[in-house]
Design a protein around this motif. Structure first.
Motif, PDB file in Angstrom:
ATOM      1  N   ASN A 145       0.851  -1.309   0.244  1.00 51.94           N
ATOM      2  CA  ASN A 145       0.254   0.360  -0.362  1.00 51.94           C
ATOM      3  C   ASN A 145       1.083   1.194  -0.139  1.00 51.94           C
ATOM      4  O   ASN A 145       0.231   2.248   0.300  1.00 51.94           O
ATOM      5  N   MET A 146       2.320   1.349  -1.247  1.00 48.02           N
ATOM      6  CA  MET A 146       2.892   2.278  -1.117  1.00 48.02           C
ATOM      7  C   MET A 146       2.581   3.707  -1.869  1.00 48.02           C
ATOM      8  O   MET A 146       3.017   4.048  -2.195  1.00 48.02           O
ATOM      9  N   ALA A 147       1.415   3.124  -2.945  1.00 46.68           N
ATOM     10  CA  ALA A 147       1.453   3.323  -3.951  1.00 46.68           C
ATOM     11  C   ALA A 147      -0.047   4.073  -4.211  1.00 46.68           C
ATOM     12  O   ALA A 147      -0.777   4.307  -5.352  1.00 46.68           O
ATOM     13  N   GLY A 148      -0.581   3.984  -2.678  1.00 47.37           N
ATOM     14  CA  GLY A 148      -1.801   4.922  -2.915  1.00 47.37           C
ATOM     15  C   GLY A 148      -3.053   4.059  -3.169  1.00 47.37           C
ATOM     16  O   GLY A 148      -3.334   2.552  -2.984  1.00 47.37           O
ATOM     17  N   ASN A 149      -4.025   4.557  -4.088  1.00 47.41           N
ATOM     18  CA  ASN A 149      -5.524   4.000  -4.650  1.00 47.41           C
ATOM     19  C   ASN A 149      -4.848   3.010  -5.752  1.00 47.41           C
ATOM     20  O   ASN A 149      -5.468   2.197  -5.981  1.00 47.41           O
ATOM     21  N   GLY A 150      -3.537   3.230  -6.528  1.00 48.25           N
ATOM     22  CA  GLY A 150      -2.915   3.312  -8.190  1.00 48.25           C
ATOM     23  C   GLY A 150      -1.983   1.521  -7.349  1.00 48.25           C
ATOM     24  O   GLY A 150      -1.895   1.301  -6.753  1.00 48.25           O
ATOM     25  N   GLY A 151      -1.634   1.404  -8.689  1.00 43.73           N
ATOM     26  CA  GLY A 151       0.077   0.392  -8.391  1.00 43.73           C
ATOM     27  C   GLY A 151      -0.572  -0.423  -9.281  1.00 43.73           C
ATOM     28  O   GLY A 151      -1.584  -0.506 -10.621  1.00 43.73           O
ATOM     29  N   TYR A 152      -0.087  -2.289  -8.875  1.00 45.12           N
ATOM     30  CA  TYR A 152       0.666  -2.858 -10.201  1.00 45.12           C
ATOM     31  C   TYR A 152      -0.676  -3.645 -10.077  1.00 45.12           C
ATOM     32  O   TYR A 152      -0.245  -4.164  -9.129  1.00 45.12           O
ATOM     33  N   LYS A 153      -1.422  -3.631 -11.667  1.00 45.60           N
ATOM     34  CA  LYS A 153      -2.809  -4.405 -11.500  1.00 45.60           C
ATOM     35  C   LYS A 153      -2.532  -5.943 -11.919  1.00 45.60           C
ATOM     36  O   LYS A 153      -3.032  -7.054 -11.932  1.00 45.60           O
ATOM     37  N   GLY A 154      -0.754  -6.367 -12.404  1.00 40.60           N
ATOM     38  CA  GLY A 154      -0.766  -7.356 -12.498  1.00 40.60           C
ATOM     39  C   GLY A 154      -0.372  -8.789 -12.184  1.00 40.60           C
ATOM     40  O   GLY A 154      -0.082  -8.577 -10.334  1.00 40.60           O
TER      41      GLY A 154
END
Length: 704
Positions: A155-164
């Motif tokens: 949870n370091m990227a906020g609401n986004g992040g890697y989805k793969g």
């Protein structure tokens, strides 16, 4: 070979040497600059290559660090993973920046044919077996995906992040190893390329160095050696010139005799030697009586020939122990050592004088020089060099007064005359300081209408004890002592002041004429003084005339007087040529653009009514002046018969005792006022009114 071709060959040789010298300097300078530029390029390339190698080394370390941090992050506890993720992210970003910088500095192009060259940098980056570009980009992409995956999980990227899926984000150690191998090969290629380029630059620099040495050797052989020979030759010429100058410094350039400088430096030595030997020394001073006449009649070439002949006769007439000197002009001195008795000196001097007085033939013309001599003897007449020369000069003057062609010894009578002249010189200096010189005025009138055409200002000196001293007595002494410029300025100032008063009073006087000597005109500030006097007194420039003699004009080239006279005349001041008809080149100076009036010398005017030759001369001069548009005045007219003759000839303007004697300021003012035309006046006699009209009766006073 003639002198001119020799100088031409020498000039061409010097020009060739100079051209070769400068060409060699330019070549050497170009080689030095080229070597410097190559060295700079080598250093810049080395710095560039070193920077590339530093980037390559950094990339090797970063590739291993990225793989290590990726593995460590996956096995670390959850609370340790955020710090490892940040370190991984920083290493990946730095790796990407360095790779972009590497591509920029190497200017590698993936489409370049160089990628097929195994030795090129492009081959390492874009071709087998390394494909460094592929593995570097892949390492960067996998690292970014892994970082994004860890940030999403933590949870370091906020609401986004890697989805793969997580299976797609693992870093393969083989990618890191391939990247490491690629960068190792890239470093080797860069080092090899740098070594090759450095070797090329070193070879070129070595070639330039040897070429520079070769050019220097050629310059030394073909330029500096001829130049050194030329310098040696010029040095010898300078030494010869110095010796010639040393000779000229103590010798007269025309006759080859010793000059005044040598006499001044060695005369005391001769006297001291004579004193030790208890001998007499005779100073015999010679002067050519008719030298000016020779110059005027036969020209200066004849005058020079006579001087050279006289000098040679002096050499032939004396012993080797005697000294012959040319003082200047037509004055010579012979120093007789061990002169003996007065009778011996007289015998030797007369023998020499007889030889000098023999006729001289110049271009088929026989010239009689007419030499006079004055003698002073050490220690009878003086015990020092200066007094001996002065006494010999006085004795010479005495011989000339006897008619010339003779000799005279210094005597007590001449000593008294010398004392008188010394006292007179002191009195002249005192009179100058007190401005005691007076100005007398002699009118110049027209014979046809009696009008006044001008006034000549003449210097007079009333001595406090001896009364009025004639100008012919004190002017020669003043000229010899160099005091005439100061006396002349006193006369000019007083004459201008007096003329300005006449002008303001409306007294007609034509122009005031002032005699100006060459010594006055040679004064550097003469023009400034003259213009200041006119401005201060308020006298218009056209009311002033300067009378100059022809000898002043003859000396123009040496003194620059001509330019000064043109400047003075351009200001409106008139110029008159005095004593016209007595000089050598008078006609060459009768120029209406330079001279306003001619004064016929009194020797042609005296007894003109009885001398047909003088009549013809004055008539010719008058017609010449009239034809050129120059006015003319005859001076020295003293009788009615002379005036009638001048009137008949057509010489209208005259000056002389028959018109008026030189007068002091008060007397000449009265003389001028008495001859100034009176203006007509109307005097009212009666005024009356009759039948509405006013009538006035007047009486007209005619001008006298």
């Amino acid at each position: 070979m003639s002198q001119q071709p020799v100088h031409a060959v020498s000039g061409r040789l010097i020009l060739l040497i100079k051209s070769g010298y400068w060409l060699a300097l330019l070549i050497i300078a170009a080689m030095v600059v080229a070597s410097f530029i190559l060295l700079q390029q080598m250093m810049a390339a080395q710095q560039h290559n070193q920077a590339l190698l530093d980037v390559v080394s950094t990339q090797k370390a970063l590739s291993q660090r990225i793989v290590f941090l990726a593995g460590a992050t996956g096995t670390a506890s959850r609370d340790q993973q955020p710090a490892l993720v940040s370190a991984l992210k920083q290493a990946t970003v730095e790796f990407e920046k360095n790779y972009d910088l590497l591509l920029e500095r190497t200017a590698a192009d993936p489409a370049s044919p160089a990628r097929f060259d195994p030795k090129s940098i492009e081959s390492v980056l874009f071709a087998k077996p390394y494909h460094l570009d592929y593995f570097s980009v892949g390492l960067i992409a996998n690292g970014e995906r892994l970082i994004s995956s860890f940030e999403s999980r933590l949870n370091m990227a906020g609401n986004g992040g890697y989805k793969g899926g997580e299976e797609r984000v693992n870093l393969n150690a083989s990618v890191a190893n391939a990247t490491l191998s690629g960068y190792a090969a890239l470093g080797q290629r860069i080092s090899a390329f740098a070594d090759q380029r450095s070797e090329t630059l070193l070879d070129l620099n070595r070639t330039l160095f040897y070429s520079t040495i070769g050019v220097i050797v050629l310059v030394a052989l073909f330029i500096f050696r001829p130049m050194s020979n030329a310098i040696l030759r010029r040095t010898r010429e300078l030494v010869d010139a110095r010796n010639s100058m040393a000779f000229i410094a103590v010798h007269d350039g025309l006759t080859g005799l010793h000059n005044r400088t040598f006499l001044t430096e060695h005369f005391d030595t001769l006297i001291n030697a004579a004193q030790r030997r208890r001998e007499r020394v005779a100073v015999v001073q010679f002067d050519l009586d008719r030298f000016k006449q020779i110059n005027d009649t036969f020209g200066h070439a004849a005058g020079d020939y006579v001087l050279v002949a006289a000098a040679q006769r002096m050499r032939d007439s004396c012993r080797t122990s005697d000294l012959n000197v040319r003082l200047g002009g037509d004055e010579f001195v012979m120093i007789l050592n061990g002169a003996g008795s007065t009778e011996d000196i007289d015998t030797v001097a007369r023998r020499i004088l007889t030889k000098l007085n023999k006729p001289i033939v110049f271009r088929g013309t026989t010239i009689h020089p007419g030499v006079s001599a004055g003698i002073a003897v050490y220690p009878v007449d003086a015990d020092n060099a200066q007094d001996l020369l002065v006494h010999a000069d006085l004795a010479l003057y005495s011989a000339k007064k006897q008619g010339g062609g003779s000799l005279s010894f210094f005597s007590e009578e001449l000593r008294h005359e010398l004392d008188y002249r010394k006292q007179l010189e002191l009195d002249i200096r005192t009179a100058i300081s007190e401005k005691a010189f007076e100005v007398y005025f002699q009118p110049q009138v027209s014979l046809s209408d009696g009008g006044i055409s001008g006034i000549e200002a003449l210097v007079r000196w009333r001595h406090a004890e001896r009364g009025m001293i004639a100008p012919g007595e004190f002017i020669p002494i003043a000229e010899k002592c160099g005091l005439m410029p100061e006396i002349g300025r006193i006369v000019i100032a007083k004459a201008i002041d007096e003329a300005a008063e006449w002008n303001r009073a409306g007294i007609a006087f034509g122009r005031i004429a002032v005699n100006v000597s060459g010594s006055e005109l040679r004064e550097t500030d003469f023009e400034v003084f003259l213009f200041d006097m006119l401005e201060r007194a308020g006298l218009p420039a056209h009311k002033l005339s300067l009378e100059i003699v022809e000898s002043v004009i003859l000396d123009d080239e040496k003194t620059g007087i001509a330019a000064k006279l043109r400047h003075i005349r351009a200001a409106g001041i008139h110029l008159e040529l005095d004593d016209f008809g007595t000089g050598y080149a008078s006609l060459s100076h009768v120029n209406p653009n330079e001279i306003d009036r001619l004064k016929i010398d009194r020797r042609f005017v005296q007894n003109i009514n009885e001398n047909s030759g003088n009549t013809k001369i004055v008539r010719a001069l008058t017609e010449l002046a009239r034809g050129l548009g120059i006015s003319i005045v005859a001076e020295g007219a003293e009788t009615e018969a002379e005036l009638d003759s001048l009137m008949a000839i057509g010489c209208d303007q005259v000056q002389g005792y028959s018109i008026a004697f030189p007068m002091p300021p008060d007397s000449v003012r009265e003389w001028l006022v008495a001859r100034t035309p009176k203006k007509a006046r109307l005097t009212v006699l009666q005024c009356c009114r009759a039948a509405g009209r006013r009538s006035v009766m007047v009486r007209t006073c005619e001008p006298t």
